[in-house]
Structure formats: C-alpha cells, structure tokens
Scaffold this motif. Structure first.
Motif, PDB file in Angstrom:
ATOM      1  N   ASN A  39      51.474  36.574  12.713  1.00 46.41           N
ATOM      2  CA  ASN A  39      51.384  37.600  11.678  1.00 46.41           C
ATOM      3  C   ASN A  39      50.854  38.923  12.237  1.00 46.41           C
ATOM      4  O   ASN A  39      49.841  38.957  12.936  1.00 46.41           O
ATOM      5  CB  ASN A  39      50.467  37.132  10.541  1.00 46.41           C
ATOM      6  N   GLY A  40      51.555  40.012  11.917  1.00 50.39           N
ATOM      7  CA  GLY A  40      51.141  41.338  12.352  1.00 50.39           C
ATOM      8  C   GLY A  40      51.479  41.662  13.785  1.00 50.39           C
ATOM      9  O   GLY A  40      51.095  42.714  14.299  1.00 50.39           O
ATOM     10  N   LYS A  41      52.205  40.781  14.470  1.00 56.07           N
ATOM     11  CA  LYS A  41      52.586  40.984  15.863  1.00 56.07           C
ATOM     12  C   LYS A  41      54.113  41.008  15.957  1.00 56.07           C
ATOM     13  O   LYS A  41      54.747  39.957  16.023  1.00 56.07           O
ATOM     14  CB  LYS A  41      52.013  39.874  16.744  1.00 56.07           C
ATOM     15  N   PRO A  42      54.714  42.190  15.938  1.00 49.73           N
ATOM     16  CA  PRO A  42      56.178  42.319  15.856  1.00 49.73           C
ATOM     17  C   PRO A  42      56.951  41.529  16.914  1.00 49.73           C
ATOM     18  O   PRO A  42      57.902  40.821  16.595  1.00 49.73           O
ATOM     19  CB  PRO A  42      56.397  43.827  16.020  1.00 49.73           C
ATOM     20  N   TRP A  43      56.534  41.637  18.159  1.00 49.61           N
ATOM     21  CA  TRP A  43      57.282  40.939  19.201  1.00 49.61           C
ATOM     22  C   TRP A  43      56.995  39.446  19.202  1.00 49.61           C
ATOM     23  O   TRP A  43      57.845  38.639  19.620  1.00 49.61           O
ATOM     24  CB  TRP A  43      57.007  41.552  20.564  1.00 49.61           C
ATOM     25  N   ALA A  44      55.814  39.044  18.717  1.00 50.80           N
ATOM     26  CA  ALA A  44      55.529  37.612  18.580  1.00 50.80           C
ATOM     27  C   ALA A  44      56.390  37.004  17.488  1.00 50.80           C
ATOM     28  O   ALA A  44      56.921  35.894  17.631  1.00 50.80           O
ATOM     29  CB  ALA A  44      54.048  37.403  18.276  1.00 50.80           C
ATOM     30  N   ILE A  45      56.552  37.744  16.374  1.00 46.78           N
ATOM     31  CA  ILE A  45      57.444  37.290  15.297  1.00 46.78           C
ATOM     32  C   ILE A  45      58.876  37.192  15.814  1.00 46.78           C
ATOM     33  O   ILE A  45      59.591  36.207  15.556  1.00 46.78           O
ATOM     34  CB  ILE A  45      57.377  38.247  14.094  1.00 46.78           C
ATOM     35  N   ASN A  55      68.190  49.941  16.775  1.00 47.48           N
ATOM     36  CA  ASN A  55      68.323  49.132  17.990  1.00 47.48           C
ATOM     37  C   ASN A  55      67.777  47.718  17.815  1.00 47.48           C
ATOM     38  O   ASN A  55      68.287  46.768  18.412  1.00 47.48           O
ATOM     39  CB  ASN A  55      67.606  49.822  19.158  1.00 47.48           C
ATOM     40  N   TYR A  56      66.719  47.599  17.029  1.00 48.36           N
ATOM     41  CA  TYR A  56      66.135  46.276  16.818  1.00 48.36           C
ATOM     42  C   TYR A  56      67.166  45.322  16.230  1.00 48.36           C
ATOM     43  O   TYR A  56      67.248  44.154  16.645  1.00 48.36           O
ATOM     44  CB  TYR A  56      64.923  46.363  15.886  1.00 48.36           C
ATOM     45  N   VAL A  57      67.938  45.802  15.288  1.00 49.46           N
ATOM     46  CA  VAL A  57      68.966  44.970  14.650  1.00 49.46           C
ATOM     47  C   VAL A  57      69.994  44.522  15.683  1.00 49.46           C
ATOM     48  O   VAL A  57      70.336  43.335  15.781  1.00 49.46           O
ATOM     49  CB  VAL A  57      69.656  45.749  13.504  1.00 49.46           C
ATOM     50  N   LYS A  58      70.493  45.452  16.463  1.00 58.26           N
ATOM     51  CA  LYS A  58      71.547  45.142  17.438  1.00 58.26           C
ATOM     52  C   LYS A  58      71.042  44.172  18.511  1.00 58.26           C
ATOM     53  O   LYS A  58      71.716  43.182  18.839  1.00 58.26           O
ATOM     54  CB  LYS A  58      72.036  46.429  18.094  1.00 58.26           C
ATOM     55  N   THR A  60      57.685  49.072  14.443  1.00 61.69           N
ATOM     56  CA  THR A  60      56.602  49.359  13.488  1.00 61.69           C
ATOM     57  C   THR A  60      56.794  48.668  12.136  1.00 61.69           C
ATOM     58  O   THR A  60      55.827  48.103  11.589  1.00 61.69           O
ATOM     59  CB  THR A  60      56.460  50.878  13.280  1.00 61.69           C
ATOM     60  N   PRO A  61      58.010  48.672  11.563  1.00 65.77           N
ATOM     61  CA  PRO A  61      58.177  48.034  10.246  1.00 65.77           C
ATOM     62  C   PRO A  61      57.785  46.557  10.219  1.00 65.77           C
ATOM     63  O   PRO A  61      57.398  46.036   9.167  1.00 65.77           O
ATOM     64  CB  PRO A  61      59.684  48.200   9.973  1.00 65.77           C
ATOM     65  N   LEU A  62      57.859  45.890  11.364  1.00 59.13           N
ATOM     66  CA  LEU A  62      57.556  44.459  11.404  1.00 59.13           C
ATOM     67  C   LEU A  62      56.065  44.153  11.272  1.00 59.13           C
ATOM     68  O   LEU A  62      55.684  43.018  11.008  1.00 59.13           O
ATOM     69  CB  LEU A  62      58.068  43.843  12.710  1.00 59.13           C
ATOM     70  N   LYS A  63      55.230  45.167  11.473  1.00 55.16           N
ATOM     71  CA  LYS A  63      53.788  44.919  11.432  1.00 55.16           C
ATOM     72  C   LYS A  63      53.318  44.456  10.057  1.00 55.16           C
ATOM     73  O   LYS A  63      52.261  43.830   9.931  1.00 55.16           O
ATOM     74  CB  LYS A  63      53.034  46.185  11.851  1.00 55.16           C
TER      75      LYS A  63
END
Length: 491
Positions: free
Chosen positions: A122-128, A170-173, A252-255
């Motif tokens: 939770n709160g870690k974009p790349w971990a998610i 880019n995140y989506v792609k 950032t949005p994933l945080k």
C-alpha cells in the motif's frame, strides 16, 4: 466486406499450398540418407507445419495423421494406435481436462484474489505494480496464460480507471506489455501443460522408445520447472527495474491506490468443491515435480513411475467423490463441451506423435542430418551454438507458433549434441524456454500477444512493438548471460 473476402481467398490459397506439400512432397527424389518413405513423411510433416502457421490447427492435425496412415510409413491401424495410444497423449488429455475443470469452477478467481491480498505494498506504486505483474506470472504458471491475460488485463484497466490513468500514459502501455511478458513466462515455466509439455515430450519421444539415441537423456519436469521459474523470475524483475529506471513513467496516481480497492468485489467463501479442486491442484503440481528430486525415497520413486497417469488418477478420484447433493465433484460432460480446447489438444498430440515418427530409421532424417550437419557442427563450441540457437529461436518464435519452431529446431539440436558428444537435454530446455518467453513481438508470435494487440481501446500496436522489442532484447541478453550458465546447475 472486401477484407473478409480477401482473407477467405488467402485461407483457400494457403490450404491448397499446404495440401499440395503434404501430397506431392513425397514424390521428390530422396536425398542423402533419406528414404522414399522418409520423403513422404517429411512432405506430410512440412505441409502440416505450413497449415498450422497459415490456416488453423484442428483439421491439419487430424489430416496429417490420416495421410500418414495412407502413406507407406505404416498401416492405418498402427498409425492410429501410435497416435491415440501414446501414453503422453493420454496424459495430455487428462491434464488439459483437469485445467479446464479449474476454469469451469472458478478456482482462478480465488487464486488471483489471494495474490492481490498483500497489504505491505500500500502506498508504494512500483511495489503494487510488481505485485500485479508477478501475480500474472504465477497465474500463468499454475493455471494458464490465457487465464492470466483475460484476468489481469481487466484488473490493470480497473487500476487505470480508479487512479485516473489515460490511454496515452506510459504507465498504461508499459504495464500492459508487462502483463503479456508475465503470461508468456507463466506458460514457459509449466512443464506439465500446453506447448511446453508437448515440446519436451516431442524430444523425449525422439530419444526413447523404439528409437533410442545412445547418449541422450529425457527432460525431467522437476529440474525444468526450477530452472525456468528462477530464470523467469530474474527476467521479470529486470524488466520491472528497467521500466522504473529508464522509461519516463509518472506513478504518482498510484500512491493513493490501496489493495483493498483492488479487492473491493469480495468473492464468497469457496465451496467444498472449490476447496477440493484447489487441494487437487496442489497435489498434482507436487506429484509432477517432487519425484524428480526425491526418487531415492521409495514412495516418491513409485509416484514418479506412475506420474504419467497422475492427472487421470486425480480426475477419476474427483468423479468418484460426491458433494452434499450426491453429484460428482466435476461435471465431465459440461467441462468437455464448454472449457476443453480440442484444437490445442490435437495440435499437441500430433506434435508428440511426430517426435517418434521423424527419428524412425525407415525415414532416414536422423542419418541425413548427421551426414550433412555433422562436419559443420563438429567444430562449433557448445557456448557458441547455444548463443546462435537462442538468437535464431527468438526470431523464429516471433514469426510462427512456438511449438512448431521447437519441433523444427529439435532435430538439429539432437544432431549437434550427438556429433559433439554432449547431452541435448540442456539445449532443448533452453530453446523451449526461449520460444515461450519471447513470443511477444507480433500478433502471430502467440495467441497471448494477439490478445494484447486486440486491446486497442487501451494500447496501440506501435506501443506494443516499441516496448515488446525492448523487453525481448533484454530477455535475450539475460538468456545468454544468465540462462546458459544456469543450465550447468540444473542439467
């Protein structure tokens, strides 16, 4: 309409070409050590490969078997007995039936929910992101890559919608292409299912049975699983790290995204049937893998000796056992009609059967390859040959079916191994892993890449090519620098 007509004409043309190869290939005069029977077999085999790659899977598979029965190779009765009476083909049927049962009764949904239940990210974009992508790989490994693609593309899209990502981000792609790579790794890891099972048994049939090739050994499922699981995990970790470090991605949005949001649609508690099926899956995987390492223990040695029938024994047990309504745990008829892939089954069964056919002494292919390639390959070091075969397989598997490419290269690998006096096992494992893990560059490379190319509402073809090329190049480097040295540890 015009496009449909053109496609239909192309299919008709490819069908005619494929059938002509199958029928008239046998009239070509034998060369080197090939026999007249061998030319008939090779013609049918190459015509089948052509039809598999250009038309479809089901009828060419069946046609090739009946045409072999009409040829001088053997009587129709013996061909059919060898095709349907093969122990591996029976194993394949029950394994596919067992996998179809897991899909039919929704076991996959619970596995995915479990994978997405870790709150540490939770709160870690790349971990998610890593959790989602590795969950896709695990699902592809233990359930199937189709399930992985069809489950995790919607899951990723749900994430995009929740946090506000747009199609052009880019995140989506990157993450959609990573789902594809993870699913391919899943299919490449599992030696007890699909194209990997067929490819390994195609080789095993070539070196054992009536056509024993001295000095060559069969591929065992346990070491194969550990090798490809470790190699795939390394590859996926590197791909994620490379994406984080070198692609300009705003996460950032994933945080503000939590695991609870991903699991907002809670599944009901699993039923007795679902619990039993999941337990059966665990038993099946352990049965396939442990005897390779624990054969010094009498019980595991016995289980290994009957492992070909493991999936069948489990299916029979599930048919015998009843639920509280006195119904069998699995509905055989419903699963066969709704979830069982007959085209995939007959493709694999045909491939396995031809493994023994092509090395039969009456064909002459084995002797011809030794005569032609022996002098050339005898001076090529194993490491150089390994690198060349990796690069060649990456190119071939992105142009056509991975299993077909495995079947084309396996005889060459066997010839090389016999010529230089090494075991072909590690080389066969290598091309099997490469052919499955890297089949991402074109819609024709694999059914899974075709699914992603069809997800046009979220990603365009140009973006898939861009990121898939980078990922496949990274994988190729990892295969050469890490994959080849690792073979000495496991094989």
């Amino acid at each position: 309409m015009a496009g449909a007509v053109k496609k239909e004409k192309n299919v008709t043309l490819h069908t005619i070409i494929g059938l002509c190869i199958m029928i008239f290939g046998g009239f070509i005069p034998p060369i080197y050590e090939m026999t007249e029977i061998g030319m008939q077999v090779i013609g049918i085999f190459l015509g089948t490969l052509y039809l598999w790659s250009t038309v479809e899977i089901l009828w060419p598979s069946l046609a090739s078997i009946f045409m072999l029965g009409i040829s001088q190779y053997d009587t129709m009765g013996k061909v059919l007995a060898g095709f349907l009476g093969n122990a591996t083909t029976v194993q394949l049927f029950f394994t596919m039936l067992f996998t179809a049962s897991l899909l039919y009764y929704g076991i996959t949904k619970y596995i995915v929910q479990f994978c997405l239940s870790l709150k540490l990210v939770n709160g870690k974009p790349w971990a998610i992101t890593a959790l989602l992508i590795f969950s896709a790989m695990f699902t592809g490994t233990f359930i199937g890559p189709f399930v992985s693609m069809f489950l995790f593309i919607p899951i990723m899209i749900d994430v995009y919608n929740q946090v506000g990502f747009k199609r052009d981000d880019n995140y989506v792609k990157v993450t959609l292409v990573l789902v594809l790579m993870a699913s391919l790794m899943g299919t490449g890891i599992a030696p007890y299912r699909g194209s990997v099972l067929s490819a390994l048994n195609f080789y095993n049939e070539m070196v054992s049975g009536e056509n024993v090739i001295e000095g060559q050994f069969i591929v065992e499922q346990g070491p194969y699983f550990l090798y490809t699981f470790l190699l795939s995990s390394i590859c996926l970790t590197v791909l994620l790290l490379f994406s984080k470090l070198f692609f300009k991605i705003d996460v950032t949005p994933l945080k503000n995204l939590s695991i609870e949001e991903l699991n907002k649609d809670k599944l009901p508690p699993p039923s007795f049937r679902q619990k039993l099926l999941f337990f059966s899956l665990v038993i099946f995987i352990l049965w396939m893998l442990l005897p390779s390492f624990l054969d010094f223990i009498p019980m595991f040695k016995f289980l290994g000796s009957i492992s070909t029938g493991a999936s069948g024994i489990i299916i029979v047990t599930l048919l015998i056992l009843k639920d509280k309504d006195k119904k069998s745990i699995i509905n055989f008829g419903e699963i066969i009609s709704k979830k069982f892939s007959w085209p995939a089954y007959f493709l694999s069964a045909t491939a396995i059967f031809y493994g023994g056919v092509l090395t039969n002494n009456k064909v002459g292919l084995k002797q011809t390859l030794e005569v032609v390639l022996g002098p050339i390959l005898s001076d090529v070091p194993v490491i150089v040959f390994s690198i060349l075969i990796i690069i060649l397989m990456v190119i071939l598997t992105n142009a056509a079916n991975s299993l077909v490419m495995n079947m084309l290269l396996t005889p060459f690998i066997l010839t090389y191994a016999t010529t230089v006096g090494v075991s072909a096992v590690s080389l066969v494992v290598l091309i099997t892993a490469v052919s499955n893990l890297t089949a991402a560059l074109t819609p024709a490379a694999s059914a899974y890449s075709a699914i992603l190319f069809g997800t046009t509402e979220w990603i365009d073809a140009k973006s898939i090519y861009k990121y898939a090329v980078v990922f496949v190049l990274i994988e190729t480097v990892l295969f050469i620098t890490i994959g080849v040295p690792m073979l000495e540890i496991f094989f």
